[in-house]
Design a protein around this motif. Sequence first.
Motif, PDB file in Angstrom:
ATOM      1  N   VAL A 233      30.733  45.157  37.032  1.00  0.00           N
ATOM      2  CA  VAL A 233      30.134  45.550  38.293  1.00  0.00           C
ATOM      3  C   VAL A 233      30.287  44.643  39.351  1.00  0.00           C
ATOM      4  CG1 VAL A 233      27.651  44.689  39.379  1.00  0.00           C
ATOM      5  CG2 VAL A 233      27.814  45.688  37.125  1.00  0.00           C
ATOM      6  N   ALA A 234      31.027  43.615  39.004  1.00  0.00           N
ATOM      7  CA  ALA A 234      31.524  42.740  40.102  1.00  0.00           C
ATOM      8  C   ALA A 234      32.670  43.464  40.817  1.00  0.00           C
ATOM      9  CB  ALA A 234      32.259  41.302  39.614  1.00  0.00           C
ATOM     10  N   GLN A 235      33.910  44.059  39.782  1.00  0.00           N
ATOM     11  CA  GLN A 235      34.827  44.819  40.323  1.00  0.00           C
ATOM     12  C   GLN A 235      34.451  46.039  41.204  1.00  0.00           C
ATOM     13  OE1 GLN A 235      38.487  44.971  37.962  1.00  0.00           O
ATOM     14  NE2 GLN A 235      37.374  44.363  36.246  1.00  0.00           N
TER      15      GLN A 235
ATOM     16  N   VAL B  39      35.197  27.786  45.276  1.00  0.00           N
ATOM     17  CA  VAL B  39      34.821  28.546  46.346  1.00  0.00           C
ATOM     18  C   VAL B  39      33.054  28.200  46.556  1.00  0.00           C
ATOM     19  CG1 VAL B  39      36.771  30.126  46.235  1.00  0.00           C
ATOM     20  CG2 VAL B  39      34.482  30.373  44.850  1.00  0.00           C
ATOM     21  N   ASN B  40      32.670  28.808  47.598  1.00  0.00           N
ATOM     22  CA  ASN B  40      31.247  29.024  47.744  1.00  0.00           C
ATOM     23  C   ASN B  40      30.679  29.879  46.619  1.00  0.00           C
ATOM     24  OD1 ASN B  40      28.855  30.199  49.089  1.00  0.00           O
ATOM     25  ND2 ASN B  40      29.444  29.039  50.663  1.00  0.00           N
ATOM     26  N   ALA B  41      29.446  29.710  46.325  1.00  0.00           N
ATOM     27  CA  ALA B  41      28.930  30.611  45.318  1.00  0.00           C
ATOM     28  C   ALA B  41      28.898  32.015  45.607  1.00  0.00           C
ATOM     29  CB  ALA B  41      27.559  30.044  44.932  1.00  0.00           C
ATOM     30  N   ALA B  42      28.602  32.310  46.955  1.00  0.00           N
ATOM     31  CA  ALA B  42      28.842  33.601  47.307  1.00  0.00           C
ATOM     32  C   ALA B  42      29.818  34.531  47.001  1.00  0.00           C
ATOM     33  CB  ALA B  42      28.381  33.887  48.816  1.00  0.00           C
ATOM     34  N   SER B  43      31.103  33.470  46.851  1.00  0.00           N
ATOM     35  CA  SER B  43      32.494  34.065  46.622  1.00  0.00           C
ATOM     36  C   SER B  43      32.788  34.338  45.155  1.00  0.00           C
ATOM     37  CB  SER B  43      33.710  33.406  47.380  1.00  0.00           C
ATOM     38  OG  SER B  43      33.255  33.123  48.650  1.00  0.00           O
ATOM     39  N   LEU B  44      31.840  33.951  44.105  1.00  0.00           N
ATOM     40  CA  LEU B  44      32.100  33.818  42.560  1.00  0.00           C
ATOM     41  C   LEU B  44      32.274  35.332  42.265  1.00  0.00           C
ATOM     42  CD1 LEU B  44      30.223  30.773  41.406  1.00  0.00           C
ATOM     43  CD2 LEU B  44      32.738  31.215  41.596  1.00  0.00           C
ATOM     44  N   PRO B  45      31.473  36.218  42.605  1.00  0.00           N
ATOM     45  CA  PRO B  45      31.536  37.579  41.822  1.00  0.00           C
ATOM     46  C   PRO B  45      33.065  38.166  42.170  1.00  0.00           C
ATOM     47  CG  PRO B  45      29.553  37.621  43.017  1.00  0.00           C
ATOM     48  CD  PRO B  45      30.399  36.264  43.418  1.00  0.00           C
ATOM     49  N   LEU B  46      33.619  38.018  43.551  1.00  0.00           N
ATOM     50  CA  LEU B  46      35.079  38.341  43.699  1.00  0.00           C
ATOM     51  C   LEU B  46      36.225  37.654  42.686  1.00  0.00           C
ATOM     52  CD1 LEU B  46      37.328  39.772  45.115  1.00  0.00           C
ATOM     53  CD2 LEU B  46      36.811  38.219  47.142  1.00  0.00           C
ATOM     54  N   VAL B  47      35.758  36.265  42.656  1.00  0.00           N
ATOM     55  CA  VAL B  47      36.674  35.497  41.922  1.00  0.00           C
ATOM     56  C   VAL B  47      36.671  36.032  40.376  1.00  0.00           C
ATOM     57  CG1 VAL B  47      36.595  33.170  40.427  1.00  0.00           C
ATOM     58  CG2 VAL B  47      36.384  33.179  42.972  1.00  0.00           C
ATOM     59  N   ARG B  48      35.568  36.355  39.923  1.00  0.00           N
ATOM     60  CA  ARG B  48      35.497  36.892  38.665  1.00  0.00           C
ATOM     61  C   ARG B  48      36.030  38.319  38.194  1.00  0.00           C
ATOM     62  NH1 ARG B  48      30.108  34.177  38.244  1.00  0.00           N
ATOM     63  NH2 ARG B  48      29.125  36.009  39.314  1.00  0.00           N
ATOM     64  N   ALA B  49      35.822  39.066  39.460  1.00  0.00           N
ATOM     65  CA  ALA B  49      36.650  40.398  39.541  1.00  0.00           C
ATOM     66  C   ALA B  49      38.293  40.007  39.445  1.00  0.00           C
ATOM     67  CB  ALA B  49      36.386  41.200  40.735  1.00  0.00           C
ATOM     68  N   ILE B  50      38.961  38.958  40.181  1.00  0.00           N
ATOM     69  CA  ILE B  50      40.204  38.575  40.072  1.00  0.00           C
ATOM     70  C   ILE B  50      40.487  38.327  38.701  1.00  0.00           C
ATOM     71  CG2 ILE B  50      42.067  37.007  40.788  1.00  0.00           C
ATOM     72  CD1 ILE B  50      40.433  36.719  43.720  1.00  0.00           C
ATOM     73  N   ALA B  51      39.789  37.448  37.876  1.00  0.00           N
ATOM     74  CA  ALA B  51      39.883  36.937  36.822  1.00  0.00           C
ATOM     75  C   ALA B  51      39.992  37.958  35.993  1.00  0.00           C
ATOM     76  CB  ALA B  51      38.833  35.980  36.319  1.00  0.00           C
TER      77      ALA B  51
ATOM     78  N   VAL C 158      48.832  39.829  41.616  1.00  0.00           N
ATOM     79  CA  VAL C 158      47.450  40.177  41.422  1.00  0.00           C
ATOM     80  C   VAL C 158      46.439  39.437  42.060  1.00  0.00           C
ATOM     81  CG1 VAL C 158      45.593  40.318  39.421  1.00  0.00           C
ATOM     82  CG2 VAL C 158      48.030  41.200  39.229  1.00  0.00           C
ATOM     83  N   PHE C 159      46.334  38.103  41.939  1.00  0.00           N
ATOM     84  CA  PHE C 159      45.491  37.081  42.787  1.00  0.00           C
ATOM     85  C   PHE C 159      45.734  37.301  44.367  1.00  0.00           C
ATOM     86  CE2 PHE C 159      45.896  33.002  45.247  1.00  0.00           C
ATOM     87  CZ  PHE C 159      44.535  32.804  45.379  1.00  0.00           C
ATOM     88  N   ALA C 160      46.651  37.506  44.867  1.00  0.00           N
ATOM     89  CA  ALA C 160      46.866  37.404  46.174  1.00  0.00           C
ATOM     90  C   ALA C 160      46.454  38.782  46.831  1.00  0.00           C
ATOM     91  CB  ALA C 160      48.379  37.430  46.691  1.00  0.00           C
ATOM     92  N   LEU C 161      46.742  39.853  46.045  1.00  0.00           N
ATOM     93  CA  LEU C 161      46.226  41.330  46.663  1.00  0.00           C
ATOM     94  C   LEU C 161      44.791  41.392  46.476  1.00  0.00           C
ATOM     95  CD1 LEU C 161      46.596  44.205  47.352  1.00  0.00           C
ATOM     96  CD2 LEU C 161      47.202  44.799  44.922  1.00  0.00           C
ATOM     97  N   MET C 162      44.344  40.882  45.619  1.00  0.00           N
ATOM     98  CA  MET C 162      42.601  41.101  45.266  1.00  0.00           C
ATOM     99  C   MET C 162      42.040  40.052  46.287  1.00  0.00           C
ATOM    100  SD  MET C 162      42.318  41.648  41.084  1.00  0.00           S
ATOM    101  CE  MET C 162      40.553  42.341  41.368  1.00  0.00           C
ATOM    102  N   ALA C 163      42.560  39.202  46.384  1.00  0.00           N
ATOM    103  CA  ALA C 163      41.898  37.777  47.371  1.00  0.00           C
ATOM    104  C   ALA C 163      41.858  38.558  48.613  1.00  0.00           C
ATOM    105  CB  ALA C 163      42.643  36.633  47.046  1.00  0.00           C
ATOM    106  N   ALA C 164      42.957  39.328  49.105  1.00  0.00           N
ATOM    107  CA  ALA C 164      42.925  39.790  50.365  1.00  0.00           C
ATOM    108  C   ALA C 164      42.148  41.149  50.653  1.00  0.00           C
ATOM    109  CB  ALA C 164      44.570  40.164  50.609  1.00  0.00           C
ATOM    110  N   ASN C 165      41.992  41.761  49.593  1.00  0.00           N
ATOM    111  CA  ASN C 165      41.177  43.241  49.832  1.00  0.00           C
ATOM    112  C   ASN C 165      39.809  42.913  49.427  1.00  0.00           C
ATOM    113  OD1 ASN C 165      43.505  44.543  50.538  1.00  0.00           O
ATOM    114  ND2 ASN C 165      43.776  45.534  48.430  1.00  0.00           N
ATOM    115  N   GLY C 166      39.238  41.834  49.107  1.00  0.00           N
ATOM    116  CA  GLY C 166      37.738  41.937  48.812  1.00  0.00           C
ATOM    117  C   GLY C 166      36.817  42.368  49.982  1.00  0.00           C
ATOM    118  N   LYS C 167      35.701  42.532  49.714  1.00  0.00           N
ATOM    119  CA  LYS C 167      35.040  43.211  50.729  1.00  0.00           C
ATOM    120  C   LYS C 167      34.623  42.107  51.880  1.00  0.00           C
ATOM    121  CE  LYS C 167      32.689  47.239  49.139  1.00  0.00           C
ATOM    122  NZ  LYS C 167      31.487  47.747  48.161  1.00  0.00           N
TER     123      LYS C 167
END
Lengths: 457, 457
Positions: free
Chosen positions: A12-14, A359-371, A442-451
């Motif tokens: 879902v996060a992704q 990170v801030n809790a609001a950012s954790l879904p994106l973190v999990r998507a990267i993971a 992978v990390f950099a691209l996804m961190a750059a492309n989050g909503k």
Amino acid sequence: MLPLCALTVSAVAQAQEFTPTQLEDVAKVRTLASQSDLSWQLLESLTTEIGPRLPGTENDKLTVAWAEKHLKRLGFDKVWLEAATFPEWRRYHESAKLIAPSEQPLHITALGNSISTPEQGLRGEVVLFETFDELKAAPPGSLKGKIAFINYRMNRDIDGNGYGPAVQARNKGAVEAAKKGAIAYMMRSVSTAHHRFAHTGGSHYDDQVTKIPTTAIANPDADQIARLLKHGHTPQVEINIQTEDLGEGTSFNVIGEITGSDYPDQYVLLGSHHDSWDLGTGALDDGAGMALTMAAAKHIASVTRPKRSIRVVLFAAEELGLWGAKAYFKRHQDNLTQIVAAAESDFGADVVYAFESNVNAASLPLVRAIAEQLKPLGIKYIGANRARGGPDLIPLNNLTSAPIFDLHQDGTDYFDYHHTADDTLDKVDPDKLKQNTAAYAVFALMAANGKTPMQGK
Amino acid sequence: MLPLCALTVSAVAQAQEFTPTQLEDVAKVRTLASQSDLSWQLLESLTTEIGPRLPGTENDKLTVAWAEKHLKRLGFDKVWLEAATFPEWRRYHESAKLIAPSEQPLHITALGNSISTPEQGLRGEVVLFETFDELKAAPPGSLKGKIAFINYRMNRDIDGNGYGPAVQARNKGAVEAAKKGAIAYMMRSVSTAHHRFAHTGGSHYDDQVTKIPTTAIANPDADQIARLLKHGHTPQVEINIQTEDLGEGTSFNVIGEITGSDYPDQYVLLGSHHDSWDLGTGALDDGAGMALTMAAAKHIASVTRPKRSIRVVLFAAEELGLWGAKAYFKRHQDNLTQIVAAAESDFGADVVYAFESNVNAASLPLVRAIAEQLKPLGIKYIGANRARGGPDLIPLNNLTSAPIFDLHQDGTDYFDYHHTADDTLDKVDPDKLKQNTAAYAVFALMAANGKTPMQGK
């Protein structure tokens, strides 16, 4: 097996953060970086054609030029330099020997910032302390005319946690020894090696305390002195180190940016440092970090243009005290919120085994998507959300709560080589370097492309 | 499982050669030597309290005195010295660096016997050859003003068989390089290591050819130069080595004997050499051999008096050309038939994995009886009967066909340390040293107690 709910949350996060096309691009970048030997080529060129990179030396200048040239050659959209000053220091000569009970060469190195001995060297009886605290507890005047020696053994561990407890003897040992009257300070290397390489590294004086030469000896030599004492001998050592304090020097942070399509002012910061100690060729510390972050960004640019920028920052003069990083974050202190993610590779070239955010809790879904996208590289997710970042991110952390990431590397063997003459290219495994490169890409691209841009706590 | 017939043959051989009491003594000696840390204590004392033992130095004198003192302390029946002369040589300074395409320190060592460079060093372009034969094939004059560099890589193998092919470049490289006009010679270390230690060792000049400085560089440094050439650079190197030829020196073979009860003039010779190169502390080469042969004889004497004598010979000046061994066998050349068995321990301190003889066929039943008693130590029997003995037995082999034995050691890692600064006590495993000691003790006791004296082919 992961529980089903975890898979669902992750999926879902992704889906929330990324389009299917974006996820396809991530997979493409991961495959490309896993197969390309670009990071190896860069590392080989740097460590072979330049070699050691002590700040202020001719090789430091060559390194800045090398980095600028290669960032441009790789097609970074912007490449620029930012000046940083630092206290310039040189090592010219270092030698030592036991002169009693028998003459034996000792493998020694001056710690960074050490003053010289007299030209003909100095001689003294060695007094052993097991720990820094024992040296601190020695009575005033008790080391008059002697050489203080701390024989503290660093622990070997995957996350290098033995370094901190060992390194205080490097930072402050000479000051404490001088307070007790010692004429020189010598320490067992902050190293896990069983080889005769002495480990250098930064050290500090106190303006209120007499400066004395400050050195480290190789671990087998430290054992030798300890055994002589055990056998009832009084080891006498001669030390000759010749160094020079050259005042303020200038080097340059070298920065390359892949400019984002949608939010070009927001950026992912991939850090490393381009200087090294002068003994080895700085392949592990930190040529690998330079090469793999440069290659990671290039691989991203080969596949897609990210929404936010990706900025590769090759910091200057880290080894002498994070001078490049201090200059960078001071210069950009009004715009630190533009950093949507920051990570530094400065722990050798062994595999990345875990990924952790801060990170801030609001950012954790994106973190999990990267993971989730790091898993195919064998990287687990650590949910503690307490990443500290590499050393060059310390000045950033001191200024603000930025979104910081650790791509935890296996550091079990790192301190066999770190800060020694033995930190050379042959200690890097090309396949592990590829895995590192892919992880950062992978990390950099996804961190750059989050909503939404990630934020610190 | 062994076939039944082999067990029977072996049992018969043992019963023919030894009484049950004698076999019980063998078992006692084996147990005692396997449990005692005497060889470790000797090795620790030697390598710690004296350290490097270059022939002719003050440490060489200390070593002779140390050996004499400990042989007496251990209760050897006779302890004596025999003089040996050798060409005395000293190393005072050695340094090198790349000066183009960038300045980089190189880890170098002078080969034994090398002349000095000019006081300020010398500089030259490096010309690489993959093998000694390629250097030999270079046209006359083609290396004028240049530094010849052989980059031959030694193979790693359990029996060290990569050493021979590699070492010819050490023995003769400087002569061939000088013939082509080179100003200095540099070789990749005869070493299997991936560390920045240069490997020293003996080298020779030819009186008909100009002498040039002759050196070895550490393997990572050799790789560095090879990569620079691959990238199209012309590496320039500066070398500064300062050495001295001191003419004829004198040292002493140190000999300790456990005197036999029945045939005191006949003896088992247990060899090793007491000198070492000056870079390390000679723990593997050959402190281990000294310690374990001394301890083995002592353990025998603690249990029983052998029928024939056991003579521990600590040869002088082996590294400079087997000078102690040459003197010993020349001095005793009229009595070499008194040697009923000879073995030398000079291959580090890893486990003995095999036992092999080189004897007259009539002596083979006794050999097999010894092999049977070595089995409990994990040692297999090699029936080829082609043992060659250690280096100090070469002069013996040149004079006569003596009964020679190899207690084959695992040498897989030996050339990671051999002749480098890294040959230090921490590279020796105490348990493996015990196994070695027990092997030599069992071998020596049984060789001394056979019904008939063993003979060479």
